[in-house]
Scaffold this motif. Structure first.
Motif, PDB file in Angstrom:
ATOM      1  N   GLN A  58      24.511  28.926 101.076  1.00  0.00           N
ATOM      2  CA  GLN A  58      23.878  27.821 101.793  1.00  0.00           C
ATOM      3  C   GLN A  58      22.370  28.032 101.893  1.00  0.00           C
ATOM      4  OE1 GLN A  58      25.879  26.840 105.444  1.00  0.00           O
ATOM      5  NE2 GLN A  58      24.063  25.867 106.330  1.00  0.00           N
ATOM      6  N   GLY A  59      21.622  26.977 101.576  1.00  0.00           N
ATOM      7  CA  GLY A  59      20.182  26.993 101.764  1.00  0.00           C
ATOM      8  C   GLY A  59      19.356  27.471 100.596  1.00  0.00           C
ATOM      9  N   ILE A  60      19.985  27.974  99.514  1.00  0.00           N
ATOM     10  CA  ILE A  60      19.189  28.449  98.380  1.00  0.00           C
ATOM     11  C   ILE A  60      18.586  27.271  97.632  1.00  0.00           C
ATOM     12  CG2 ILE A  60      20.550  30.554  98.130  1.00  0.00           C
ATOM     13  CD1 ILE A  60      21.922  29.294  95.691  1.00  0.00           C
ATOM     14  N   ASN A  61      17.550  27.554  96.838  1.00  0.00           N
ATOM     15  CA  ASN A  61      16.881  26.528  96.029  1.00  0.00           C
ATOM     16  C   ASN A  61      16.394  25.340  96.872  1.00  0.00           C
ATOM     17  OD1 ASN A  61      17.509  28.132  93.813  1.00  0.00           O
ATOM     18  ND2 ASN A  61      19.337  26.960  93.285  1.00  0.00           N
ATOM     19  N   ASN A  62      15.863  25.643  98.052  1.00  0.00           N
ATOM     20  CA  ASN A  62      15.307  24.604  98.925  1.00  0.00           C
ATOM     21  C   ASN A  62      16.336  23.551  99.322  1.00  0.00           C
ATOM     22  OD1 ASN A  62      12.593  25.692  98.840  1.00  0.00           O
ATOM     23  ND2 ASN A  62      12.460  24.879  96.754  1.00  0.00           N
ATOM     24  N   SER A  63      17.567  24.005  99.577  1.00  0.00           N
ATOM     25  CA  SER A  63      18.631  23.074  99.954  1.00  0.00           C
ATOM     26  C   SER A  63      19.007  23.192 101.432  1.00  0.00           C
ATOM     27  CB  SER A  63      19.872  23.321  99.090  1.00  0.00           C
ATOM     28  OG  SER A  63      20.413  24.622  99.330  1.00  0.00           O
ATOM     29  N   GLN A  64      18.114  23.749 102.237  1.00  0.00           N
ATOM     30  CA  GLN A  64      18.438  23.980 103.642  1.00  0.00           C
ATOM     31  C   GLN A  64      18.825  22.688 104.365  1.00  0.00           C
ATOM     32  OE1 GLN A  64      15.704  24.956 102.061  1.00  0.00           O
ATOM     33  NE2 GLN A  64      15.160  27.084 102.532  1.00  0.00           N
ATOM     34  N   ASP A  65      18.190  21.581 103.978  1.00  0.00           N
ATOM     35  CA  ASP A  65      18.436  20.317 104.668  1.00  0.00           C
ATOM     36  C   ASP A  65      19.770  19.681 104.306  1.00  0.00           C
ATOM     37  OD1 ASP A  65      17.186  20.005 102.061  1.00  0.00           O
ATOM     38  OD2 ASP A  65      17.162  17.846 102.475  1.00  0.00           O
ATOM     39  N   LEU A  66      20.468  20.250 103.316  1.00  0.00           N
ATOM     40  CA  LEU A  66      21.713  19.643 102.847  1.00  0.00           C
ATOM     41  C   LEU A  66      22.945  20.165 103.576  1.00  0.00           C
ATOM     42  CD1 LEU A  66      20.856  19.444  99.047  1.00  0.00           C
ATOM     43  CD2 LEU A  66      20.775  17.619 100.761  1.00  0.00           C
ATOM     44  N   ASP A  82      22.822  34.123  90.326  1.00  0.00           N
ATOM     45  CA  ASP A  82      22.039  33.095  91.025  1.00  0.00           C
ATOM     46  C   ASP A  82      22.837  32.287  92.044  1.00  0.00           C
ATOM     47  OD1 ASP A  82      23.445  31.034  89.601  1.00  0.00           O
ATOM     48  OD2 ASP A  82      22.024  31.177  87.955  1.00  0.00           O
ATOM     49  N   ASN A  83      24.185  32.371  91.988  1.00  0.00           N
ATOM     50  CA  ASN A  83      25.046  31.753  93.003  1.00  0.00           C
ATOM     51  C   ASN A  83      25.050  30.223  92.996  1.00  0.00           C
ATOM     52  OD1 ASN A  83      25.956  34.257  94.448  1.00  0.00           O
ATOM     53  ND2 ASN A  83      23.744  34.477  94.761  1.00  0.00           N
ATOM     54  N   PHE A  84      24.663  29.610  91.877  1.00  0.00           N
ATOM     55  CA  PHE A  84      24.816  28.157  91.796  1.00  0.00           C
ATOM     56  C   PHE A  84      25.257  27.675  90.419  1.00  0.00           C
ATOM     57  CE2 PHE A  84      20.326  28.787  90.788  1.00  0.00           C
ATOM     58  CZ  PHE A  84      20.066  27.882  89.769  1.00  0.00           C
ATOM     59  N   HIS A  85      24.909  28.388  89.353  1.00  0.00           N
ATOM     60  CA  HIS A  85      25.459  28.032  88.043  1.00  0.00           C
ATOM     61  C   HIS A  85      26.941  28.418  87.979  1.00  0.00           C
ATOM     62  CE1 HIS A  85      21.170  28.139  86.514  1.00  0.00           C
ATOM     63  NE2 HIS A  85      21.630  27.003  86.010  1.00  0.00           N
ATOM     64  N   PRO A  86      27.718  27.763  87.115  1.00  0.00           N
ATOM     65  CA  PRO A  86      29.116  28.166  86.985  1.00  0.00           C
ATOM     66  C   PRO A  86      29.252  29.457  86.186  1.00  0.00           C
ATOM     67  CG  PRO A  86      28.623  26.418  85.423  1.00  0.00           C
ATOM     68  CD  PRO A  86      27.397  26.581  86.281  1.00  0.00           C
TER      69      PRO A  86
END
Length: 353
Positions: free
Chosen positions: A207-215, A272-276
């Protein structure tokens, strides 16, 4: 009911024990194994889901895809990590006759339209990508060239937006305009009967990586992605004659998140915890197949060699550092579980339409 995760014993082991006790045969309960070269038919699985398989409407009429269909891929590294285009080609067992792509890492579909292919720089300059001509098979150089090809009439166009794009109103609205003004005319001109499949990508593992904190949380992030994808489908429905649907990849990931958290973590690239990861690509490919053809993949890879063969010609697997072999493929038990999750999730998605 959606598939349950394998715990101490795999599903196949449990079924075999039940069958022995009941005096039946194992084959009636298991997906067809590719090692025995059996193509899946509705009688191959004695489950309620497969009894309903005939009610699922495939994109392509069954008569048409007997000879294979043409599929174009547009997107970013969610598709090119572990080479989803070639993986799905292999998984489909000749249901896909031809595929090509225009992919670029870290990009939105709006940027892809302007910047074009970036795959020689991003990772397709590998031995498996090398052609007899000495050039690399990196796909089409531009979106326009791919969709305006005189040689390729695309039956299906798979579109993968940047993961955060559909989740925010501003970027959602931006792509809706690009979709109508740029992509839709090209797709309609190439093939008026083509179907667009939008990939519902998975919310990030962290949660919050790659500037996704607001999501927000995983569930909140995923719901926002779904709403964005649904808005793209609605825009095409309201303004064009193009047929479109969603491949619920992120929803399938979320099911695994809630059912088997340890396996869910394995669906992502460990760096990186977001690519498959390859395991995540397997689930993504199964969901795309179910969405595309209204049926699970035609054969089930029942041994590790058959699983590995699905990536035999992959132009890029997810990166690993020198001396640290972290590229691992799903095992048979995981494949069996994910194969069923993909079908169950797609059946549930179909029931909502």
């Amino acid at each position: 009911m959606l598939a349950s995760a394998p715990r101490c014993l795999s599903l196949s082991v449990i079924l075999r024990l039940l069958v022995i006790l009941l005096g039946g045969t194992v084959d009636a309960f298991l997906p067809p194994r590719s090692s025995s070269s059996r193509v899946m038919k509705s009688s191959s699985l004695n489950t309620q889901d497969v009894n309903n398989a005939g009610k699922e409407s495939p994109i392509i009429d069954p008569y048409d895809y007997q000879n294979g269909i043409n599929v174009a891929f547009l997107g970013n590294s969610i598709l090119y990590f572990n080479d989803t285009p070639r993986f799905l080609f292999n998984l489909s067992n000749k249901k896909i006759r031809h595929q090509n792509s225009c992919l670029r890492g870290g990009t939105t579909l709006t940027e892809l339209y302007t910047l074009g292919n970036g795959m020689k720089r991003h990772g397709f300059a590998t031995d498996n990508a090398l052609m007899k001509s000495g050039d690399y098979d990196v796909g089409s150089p531009t979106v326009q060239e791919l969709l305006q090809s005189n040689n390729d009439k695309w039956d299906v166009v798979v579109m993968n937006e940047h993961t955060q794009g559909p989740a925010r109103q501003s970027t959602r609205a931006e792509f809706q305009s690009t979709l109508l003004e740029q992509y839709a005319p090209l797709i309609s001109t190439n093939n008026p009967t083509a179907t667009v499949i939008f990939v519902e990508t998975a919310a990030y593992r962290l949660q919050g990586i790659n500037n996704s904190q607001d999501l927000g949380t995983t569930e909140q992030f995923q719901q926002s992605i779904r709403e964005g994808i649904q808005s793209y489908i609605q825009v095409l429905h309201d303004n064009t004659s193009i047929s479109a649907r969603m491949a619920p990849v992120g929803t399938a990931f979320l099911h695994v998140h809630n059912d088997n958290h340890e396996l869910w973590e394995k669906l992502f690239d460990p760096w990186d915890n977001f690519h498959p990861s390859p395991t995540g690509t397997f689930l993504q490919g199964c969901v795309l197949h179910c969405t595309m053809f209204g049926a699970p993949p035609p054969t089930f890879p029942g041994i590790k060699e058959e699983i590995a063969a699905l990536w035999k010609d992959a132009r890029m697997m997810h990166p690993k550092k020198k001396g640290d072999d972290r590229v691992s493929l799903p095992n048979v038990s995981e494949v069996e579980y994910l194969w069923k999750v993909a079908w169950d999730v797609c059946q549930l998605e179909k029931s909502k339409l």
